[in-house]
Enzyme design. Sequence first.
Site, PDB file in Angstrom:
ATOM      1  N   ARG A  50       0.851  -1.192   0.000  1.00  0.00           N
ATOM      2  CA  ARG A  50       0.000   0.000   0.000  1.00  0.00           C
ATOM      3  C   ARG A  50       0.888   1.242   0.000  1.00  0.00           C
ATOM      4  O   ARG A  50       1.098   1.879   1.031  1.00  0.00           O
ATOM      5  CB  ARG A  50      -0.928  -0.011   1.210  1.00  0.00           C
ATOM      6  CG  ARG A  50      -1.904  -1.184   1.210  1.00  0.00           C
ATOM      7  CD  ARG A  50      -2.741  -1.196   2.476  1.00  0.00           C
ATOM      8  NE  ARG A  50      -3.701  -2.303   2.470  1.00  0.00           N
ATOM      9  CZ  ARG A  50      -4.535  -2.576   3.467  1.00  0.00           C
ATOM     10  NH1 ARG A  50      -4.526  -1.827   4.565  1.00  0.00           N
ATOM     11  NH2 ARG A  50      -5.369  -3.600   3.393  1.00  0.00           N
ATOM     12  N   ASP A  52       2.340   4.969  -0.401  1.00  0.00           N
ATOM     13  CA  ASP A  52       1.774   6.261  -0.023  1.00  0.00           C
ATOM     14  C   ASP A  52       1.675   7.204  -1.217  1.00  0.00           C
ATOM     15  O   ASP A  52       2.220   6.938  -2.298  1.00  0.00           O
ATOM     16  CB  ASP A  52       2.637   6.920   1.057  1.00  0.00           C
ATOM     17  CG  ASP A  52       2.500   6.241   2.409  1.00  0.00           C
ATOM     18  OD1 ASP A  52       1.466   5.594   2.649  1.00  0.00           O
ATOM     19  OD2 ASP A  52       3.439   6.368   3.221  1.00  0.00           O
ATOM     20  N   ARG A 209      11.687   5.006   3.949  1.00  0.00           N
ATOM     21  CA  ARG A 209      11.895   6.451   3.902  1.00  0.00           C
ATOM     22  C   ARG A 209      12.635   6.949   5.138  1.00  0.00           C
ATOM     23  O   ARG A 209      13.452   7.890   5.046  1.00  0.00           O
ATOM     24  CB  ARG A 209      10.553   7.172   3.747  1.00  0.00           C
ATOM     25  CG  ARG A 209       9.939   7.008   2.362  1.00  0.00           C
ATOM     26  CD  ARG A 209       8.514   7.519   2.307  1.00  0.00           C
ATOM     27  NE  ARG A 209       8.424   8.924   2.705  1.00  0.00           N
ATOM     28  CZ  ARG A 209       7.281   9.557   2.928  1.00  0.00           C
ATOM     29  NH1 ARG A 209       6.116   8.906   2.813  1.00  0.00           N
ATOM     30  NH2 ARG A 209       7.272  10.826   3.273  1.00  0.00           N
TER      31      ARG A 209
END
Length: 273
Positions: A50, A52, A209
């Site tokens: 999923r 972002d 990230r």
Amino acid sequence: MKNILLTISYDGTEFCGWQRQPEQRSVQGEVERALSQVCGQPIQINGTSRTDAGVHAYGQRASFAADFRIPVEKIPVAANGLLAASGKDRGRNHGGDVVILKAQEMPEDFHARFSAKGKKYTYRITNSEKAEPFLRNYRYHIYKPMNIEAMKQAASFVAGMHDFKCFQAAGGKVMESTVRTVYGIRVSEVGDDIRLEIIGDGFLYNMVRIIAGTLADVGLGRKQPEEMKAIIAGKDRRKAGHTAPPQGLYLSEVFFEKDRLLEAAAAIEPQED
């Protein structure tokens, strides 16, 4: 009933993310809309990751089960025509920003998310004094010079099985365990392009990230390479670095076979000089 696995590539710039959201444009929603027309019935797909808003994918995978007449191998061509038309309706002369690369039939018990053995992500940084406007949606631009060797040293401490709670952002799904295995990680440099490649059996919310942001902080001298060991051991998000922006992140590959995962991990392991 056919169980279909899709390989999907997309530019995440104009999407709210992968997951379907009310009144927002998502990758899942666009693909489902096209497939529903192609298959002549409502289709819902299950994605492996999923991603972002702003995150891109070279090799997202998704599956769905349905009865339909169109040959499986023809699904990408038919669906991509509709996806491209949707892109043109939005004012993009070049067509769509999501493409189905492949469709293949799988066993009945296959599921794109639950059958996955691991994933590979790539994070890309442009390290240059000059801004590159054409890459603003596809790279994290850092203007100050970065110490690549320090970043490589810090990255080496990420490999292996650890509790990666320090790299988990707030707001995601509460996980039963934050222990994950990173099978391979590499920081490389070609000109102004710095590339982080990482392969693991799973990743926490914003984990890649935050790792990228922490390595960037090391490269800028804000943290020392050896601090990475203490950051991981401390399990405290506040000790890690900043969360790198989404536009530099790419879902590169999803692995459904352990042998392929290990092969890919070995391929990105740094070679001894």
